[in-house]
Design a protein around this motif. Structure first.
Motif, PDB file in Angstrom:
ATOM      1  N   ASP A 215       2.674  -8.418 -11.939  1.00 14.23           N
ATOM      2  CA  ASP A 215       3.013  -9.798 -11.605  1.00 14.23           C
ATOM      3  C   ASP A 215       3.723 -10.416 -12.801  1.00 14.23           C
ATOM      4  N   CYS A 250       0.319  -3.053  -7.750  1.00 10.77           N
ATOM      5  CA  CYS A 250      -0.361  -4.153  -7.066  1.00 10.77           C
ATOM      6  C   CYS A 250      -0.642  -5.251  -8.076  1.00 10.77           C
ATOM      7  N   SER A 251      -0.995  -6.405  -7.543  1.00  9.50           N
ATOM      8  CA  SER A 251      -1.516  -7.444  -8.407  1.00  9.50           C
ATOM      9  C   SER A 251      -2.793  -7.915  -7.737  1.00  9.50           C
ATOM     10  N   GLU A 254      -3.361 -11.631  -7.602  1.00 10.41           N
ATOM     11  CA  GLU A 254      -2.521 -12.367  -6.654  1.00 10.41           C
ATOM     12  C   GLU A 254      -2.676 -11.798  -5.244  1.00 10.41           C
ATOM     13  N   ASN A 255      -3.573 -10.810  -5.111  1.00 11.02           N
ATOM     14  CA  ASN A 255      -3.840 -10.220  -3.801  1.00 11.02           C
ATOM     15  C   ASN A 255      -2.608  -9.565  -3.189  1.00 11.02           C
ATOM     16  N   LYS A 256      -1.771  -8.947  -4.032  1.00  7.47           N
ATOM     17  CA  LYS A 256      -0.558  -8.313  -3.544  1.00  7.47           C
ATOM     18  C   LYS A 256      -0.681  -6.799  -3.632  1.00  7.47           C
ATOM     19  N   GLY A 257      -0.168  -6.113  -2.610  1.00  4.67           N
ATOM     20  CA  GLY A 257      -0.136  -4.657  -2.668  1.00  4.67           C
ATOM     21  C   GLY A 257      -1.394  -3.988  -2.145  1.00  4.67           C
TER      22      GLY A 257
END
Lengths: 339, 339
Positions: A215, A250-251, A254-257
């Motif tokens: 991120d 992923c992050s 940030e709840n990504k991936g």
């Protein structure tokens, strides 16, 4: 009762039979599940007796889960990652998630860092999640055995996804690899971070390598890291189960991936159940635990032998000084043990 | 007498005492060195008795060599490489080179592929070289022990460079890594060749990775392979001895690149003797062999136990079928063993 999970003591007043434990576990009683795990961690002989019986009667109700090992050095974001993955699985995939941990360095007083509920705010209050810190005493072998048995209890309790955390240093990764279906390595991105103190050989046993904290300023470094790890994986020999380890970023914060990562795990399960390696691996793991337990037990017998004990330090020194060969020293000690 | 090296039988007529073996070895008698190695490979109790004594009295005269492990899949060119390296060391560096081999799959009838004299034309007739095929029987543990003891004999005989060959599959690499100072991996260049069946984890324990057959059409592929391996090594955690594994190419059959490879090995020795890790590693290796031999011996005791033997297959099956836990099965067998 869930508020008192960590405060339940095993006393004769509260003593349950193995069958009572099993019924409580199967009916979804969290307090009894916790108490049962505390029981199997105990080194007291009378507790061990009930624990042994409990594991045996839980066995027919175990096995119905996906077991995922998670490793990475301190600071890589394992707790945040587990929080993100666990929450996703519960909220979007209707799973019931148990989180266990192996941390042999964990001290009795402080509890373990791993599986620290205070860092998994969402999961720790979720009815579909169960978090248990690492057993805080004993050898790696003892901690690993307790974790292996806790998996059986959690599966009997109906948890269909078991996440097992371990730190990326020391020896615990091999233990975790031998008790999970999918083993993932969390890494950081960034120049110099690749060396991050991960023990040699862990990269090669990972089924997935996920670059966390992708991120902000780190996004480009993460892309570079993905390519570097893919290149390295290309140099490794193929797995016998037909799976090529995947690399993603992923992050967690940030709840990504997270969705993409779960899709990787699902495709792993699909591939390995289709080609039979999923159940074959579990059989090999059981056999490994049998041999492993035999080895530790007979070694314990040997090193507990009084006469062996009185001679071993002196013989070790003679060996490292080059005075006698290691073979002669071993022979002398075995002769003492046999007599 | 050197013509009869492989034909000497141990008979009471030829039986030497340990001291006679030692004197022969120290005086440079090749036939006696060969006979001594055959003695330590023997599983006959009276031979083992003399062999044990021989190793102990050789010990003070051992240690003065550089021990180099060489692995790589069949076909990568190990024999040609050893011929080239060994000849260079003898002709240009005034060394005395012994070549040993670990190949547990080697069969009695055919002798072992490794250390095959017929493929090392120059070395096999050179007075400063000694080539010994792998012991052809027994377990990996037995073969490794015999090789470890042969090193001691060769050093007592005055060989200052010991090359130990092993195949790049199976388990023998860890054994070889634990008995050498420098461990090198021979690879081939070329698309797809990187996967070459090398067992996972070997790349990470190599002190040098050398791309062989870098000649003719392969030269560009070799350069590419060098860069790929250097990139992969960059991702591994640092060694505690301060050494970064080097990657070079060579063409053993054209005798190219051998000098550079020896310079790498020399700089490794220089670094590790300066920083103390050379002798420290040897001490750790001795300790490893002590523990390793103790482990194998008590396991052998366990699995030779008649009662254990009669129960173990059945319990193993119950474990893989999920009928009983591996821990319960182990406990039952240990209880049988102790009684």
């Amino acid at each position: 009762m869930t508020k008192h999970i960590n405060k339940i003591k095993i006393s004769s007043k509260n003593a349950l039979t193995a069958t009572e434990y099993l019924n409580g576990i199967k009916s979804g009683n969290r307090a009894i599940l916790s108490k049962a795990i505390t029981l199997i961690e105990s080194s007291t002989p009378q507790h061990q007796k009930i624990a042994e019986e409990l594991i045996e009667i839980c066995l027919p109700f175990s096995g119905n889960s996906v077991r995922i090992g998670i490793t990475g050095v301190p600071g890589v974001g394992k707790s945040t990652f587990i929080e993100a993955l666990g929450s996703y699985l519960i909220e979007k995939k209707d799973k019931k998630v148990a989180v266990l941990a192996i941390d042999p360095s964990s001290k009795k007083s402080g509890g373990s860092i791993l599986g620290d509920k205070t860092r998994m705010n969402n999961l720790s209050v979720n009815d579909s999640a169960f978090i248990r810190p690492s057993p805080s005493s004993g050898t790696l072998g003892g901690v690993a055995k307790a974790t292996r048995e806790s998996i059986i209890l959690c599966e009997a309790a109906g948890f269909d996804t078991i996440l097992i955390e371990t730190v990326g240093v020391g020896q615990s990764e091999i233990e975790v690899k031998s008790m999970v279906d999918f083993f993932l390595l969390l890494m950081l991105a960034g120049a110099g971070d690749e060396l991050q103190g991960i023990k040699r050989g862990i990269m090669e046993i990972a089924d997935g390598i996920f670059i966390n904290k992708a991120d902000g300023e780190n996004i480009d470094k993460a892309k570079l890291a993905i390519q570097e790890y893919k290149n390295a994986i290309h140099l490794f020999p193929p797995n016998s189960n037909g799976w090529t380890p995947k690399v993603l970023s992923c992050s967690a914060i940030e709840n990504k991936g997270i969705t993409a990562i779960w899709e990787v795990i699902e495709s792993f399960i699909h591939l390995t159940t289709s080609n039979g390696s999923f159940s074959n691996t579990r059989k090999l793991q059981s056999k490994f635990w049998l041999e492993h337990t035999i080895d530790s037990s007979i070694k314990a017998l040997f090193y507990a032998n009084e006469e062996v004990n009185s001679k071993i330090k002196e013989l070790e020194n003679q060996v490292t000084e080059g005075v006698i060969s290691p073979f002669k020293a071993a022979r002398e000690l075995i002769t003492i043990f046999k007599s």
